[in-house]
Write a protein that holds these residues in place. Structure first.
Motif, PDB file in Angstrom:
ATOM      1  N   THR B  43       6.571 -20.746  -5.411  1.00  0.00           N
ATOM      2  CA  THR B  43       7.225 -21.988  -5.014  1.00  0.00           C
ATOM      3  C   THR B  43       6.481 -23.192  -5.586  1.00  0.00           C
ATOM      4  O   THR B  43       7.097 -24.160  -6.029  1.00  0.00           O
ATOM      5  N   ASP B 158      14.841 -21.096  -5.657  1.00  0.00           N
ATOM      6  CA  ASP B 158      13.734 -20.603  -4.842  1.00  0.00           C
ATOM      7  C   ASP B 158      14.247 -19.625  -3.791  1.00  0.00           C
ATOM      8  O   ASP B 158      14.728 -20.038  -2.735  1.00  0.00           O
ATOM      9  N   GLU B 159      14.154 -18.364  -4.076  1.00  0.00           N
ATOM     10  CA  GLU B 159      14.619 -17.309  -3.172  1.00  0.00           C
ATOM     11  C   GLU B 159      15.981 -17.641  -2.560  1.00  0.00           C
ATOM     12  O   GLU B 159      16.129 -17.634  -1.337  1.00  0.00           O
TER      13      GLU B 159
HETATM   14 MG   LIG Z   1       7.938 -19.690  -1.703  1.00  0.00          MG
END
Ligand SMILES: [Mg+2]
Ligand SMILES: Nc1ncnc2c1ncn2[C@@H]1O[C@H](COP(=O)(O)OP(=O)(O)OP(=O)(O)O)[C@@H](O)[C@H]1O
Lengths: 290, 359
Positions: B43, B158-159
């Motif tokens: 991240t 991000d995910e």
């Molecule tokens: Mg993360």
């Protein structure tokens, strides 16, 4: 089956009953007494005659003096609310957004003033702004001025006093609603092309409105209902509606008039709350208070 | 669209070294995955590319330009956050149009672009709803639509699938990849799910504790891991200590106590170094259990099934050979083996890889 579902459910009422009993005993019944009292006749100092007459009400409705008091109260409450909103938003935003690990300490600092009586906090301004107060003493000592300045007992000290005592309510309300906002929203807005200020205006500010709105309502109502601050910090002309009630009851010992004035203020503030909640959306307010 | 390059990118939060000298190139229009365990700095890399975090060292290049000091709102990137970060007080239409407003797109075109973006994510006609009125999967698509409608140079994800349930996740990943391919935007995808990474990526960057452990195609990182961490993180494998014996016929020969000499293909032993200590990696699904003798050309040993983990058409076996337990993943044909069964465990040397010993 369907009948059973439709059956009256008693449980909520059972759970509510202690609160209902308390409110009835401590609020509704005394208020009913007040309402009845407002029709009594004041014969002399502290001497009332039970009656059903509209003298007190007619006086309130016709005497311009009361209208001036209502206007003054409304105006001052607006000023205090507005200033508190502006002055309160900044620290609330800071506390909500800081990555400082001991955030609870900042919140504690905010609540700490409540440990000291509000009257003492108000009186403290005399020692700051009065003739023998900190500012005058310092300036006299430094030779900047020759005679103490008059800074006390005017509208501005009343405003300062109100903001001093009510600002924490505003900050806490705004903080609660800022704290509930998803931390990724502002970055999301910024990556989409908004500057920091635009992201704040378009995302954070509107989402914090419930808290800001609740804080404003609270400060407005608290200010409009006070009489102690103007009494301590104001001049002869800086009275609010609450001071008229104080005068009627404590000075003139005219309780029927005091009762009528109290109910007038209650109704006026009630109207403000209702109109305001309509405008703000009651549900949003409920969310902010929750 | 643009190529993105990170040069020696570093980020420390006080004593925490979140990212350490990362050198990564994201090719134009490619789909690259940052893969690694929680807290390895994925991240943080994404946020630095977006400008939400200032690097402590190194450079970020988009196209030919160094963007370290370009403010966030001028970088023209699309981000999809893990929790979608849709604006709850705005309708879906307003959410998607948010970025267009700042790009001076005329009102008339705006509606058409919003509609088009909703078509791309297959959610036409939801403009007037609010985010809370959509399901998680739908919100995720809106977040994607909001990010791609501005035609970003780079798409950062991000995910984005982690909040979805397993079925939706699988179908969304196919769809996401298809959309990315269609619009051809350089994409950086963050996940800690290895199957997601293998299925979607052109290239995978495997990360470990703030460092890049390996960069390669899914096939490369899976079959030719650079070190034990990568081998372990991607899929279940058996990693066995051995000794480097020499090279013969395009193979590197590893001496392993349990199996004798194992010739590993040269291209799968590139990272092994000069030895003499080295490790042999056998993927769990390449270890075959048989009742009778193993098929021709395989290295075989006898073992006893210790435990069985039944997974539908697959079974994971734990097989004891001497002092060691091996993991094997086999298709179930007929009846699965049971604990206590005596089996022959076999593998083909061609399926093995050699790893350096020190990692
Ligand atoms: Mg993360
Ligand atoms: N704002 C911050 N302040 C201090 N440390 C941070 C901050 N942000 C991240 N870190 C630390 O940096 C490291 C990397 O964090 P990062 O969020 O990049 O991990 P990640 O790979 O995205 O993990 P996950 O898969 O759990 O999302 C972690 O050790 C984290 O604790």
């Amino acid at each position: 089956m369907a009948l059973e579902v439709a059956k009256f459910d008693k449980r909520p009422w059972v759970l509510l009953s202690p609160a209902l009993v308390t409110i009835t005993a401590l609020v509704v019944i005394p208020m009913a007494f007040m309402l009845a009292y407002s029709f009594y006749l004041n014969v002399d100092l502290a001497v009332d005659k039970p009656a059903f007459q509209f003298g007190n009400w007619i006086e309130i409705a016709t005497d311009k003096y009361y209208y001036v008091a209502i206007w003054k109260t409304f105006r001052l409450s607006m000023i205090v609310t507005l200033l508190a909103a502006i002055l309160g938003y900044v620290p609330a935003y800071f506390i909500a957004m800081t990555r400082f690990r001991h955030k609870w300490m900042l919140l504690l600092l905010l609540i700490m003033p409540f440990w000291i009586s509000f009257i003492i906090r108000t009186l403290s301004w005399i020692h700051i702004l009065g003739h023998d107060g900190a500012i005058n003493s310092l300036l006299l000592y430094l030779g900047v001025i020759r005679h103490p300045m008059d800074m006390m007992y005017n509208q501005y000290t009343v405003i300062v006093g109100f903001i001093h005592v009510f600002l924490p309510y505003m900050i806490l309300n705004i903080y609660v609603s800022l704290d509930g906002i998803d931390r990724n929203l502002e970055p999301a807005a910024r990556t989409l092309g908004a500057t920091g200020w635009q992201a704040f205006r378009e995302v954070t500010l509107p989402l914090s409105l419930p808290g800001l709105g609740a804080g404003c309502l609270l400060v407005f109502v608290l200010t409009a209902g006070s009489y102690v601050t103007p009494l301590i910090l104001g001049g002869p002309n800086d009275f609010l509606f609450g001071n008229l009630i104080y005068d009627a009851i404590i000075t003139e010992l005219n309780w029927p008039m005091g009762a009528a004035l109290s109910i007038t203020l209650l109704v006026l503030l009630g109207v403000v709350v209702i109109v305001y909640s309509r405008l703000m959306g009651l549900r949003q307010l409920a969310k902010a208070f929750a | 669209m643009a190529r993105v390059e990170l040069k020696g990118l570093t980020k420390s939060f006080g004593p925490v070294k979140a990212v350490q000298a990362a050198d990564i190139a994201f090719e134009d229009a490619s789909f690259t995955t940052l893969l690694g365990p929680s807290g390895c700095g994925k991240t943080t890399i994404l946020r630095m590319i977006a400008g939400l975090e200032q690097p402590t060292g190194g450079d970020i290049l988009v196209g030919a330009d160094r963007v370290n000091d370009v403010p966030i709102h001028k970088r023209n990137l699309g981000i999809v956050f893990q929790n979608y970060a849709l604006f709850p007080h705005r309708t879906i239409g307003e959410n998607i149009a948010f970025g267009l407003k700042y790009r001076k797109v005329p009102k008339s075109e705006m509606a058409a672009k919003v509609r088009n973006a909703l078509d791309v994510v297959r959610l036409p006609g939801v403009e007037d709803r609010y985010p809370s009125q959509l399901s998680g999967g739908q919100q995720q698509r809106i977040a994607l639509a909001r990010a791609i409608v501005i035609e970003p140079d780079v798409l950062l994800l991000d995910e984005p699938l982690s909040a979805l349930d397993a079925n939706l996740r699988e179908s969304m990943r196919v769809e996401l990849k298809a959309i990315q391919h269609r619009i051809g935007v350089t994409s950086v995808f963050v996940t800690h799910d290895q199957s997601e990474a293998l299925a979607m990526s052109d290239r995978i960057v495997v990360m470990s504790a703030g460092k890049v452990a390996q960069i390669g195609t899914p096939e490369e990182v899976y079959n030719r891991p650079a070190n034990e961490f990568v081998a372990d993180f991607l899929g279940a494998s058996n990693i066995i200590e051995g000794r480097l014996q020499g090279r013969a016929d395009g193979a590197v020969v590893l001496q392993v106590d349990a199996f004798g000499a194992v010739p590993v293909r040269e291209d799968r032993a590139a990272s092994v170094g000069s030895g003499p200590a080295a490790k042999l990696m056998i993927r769990a699904e390449k270890l075959l259990l048989t009742e009778g003798p193993a098929p021709e050309g395989r290295i075989a040993v006898k073992g006893v099934v210790e435990a069985v983990d039944y997974q539908g058409q697959l079974a994971r076996y734990f097989v004891r050979v001497g002092e060691r337990t091996y993991q094997a993943m086999n298709m179930i044909e007929g009846r699965p083996f049971a604990a206590g069964d005596e089996v022959t465990l076999s593998f083909s040397p061609a399926d093995c890889a050699a790893l350096p010993a020190g990692t």
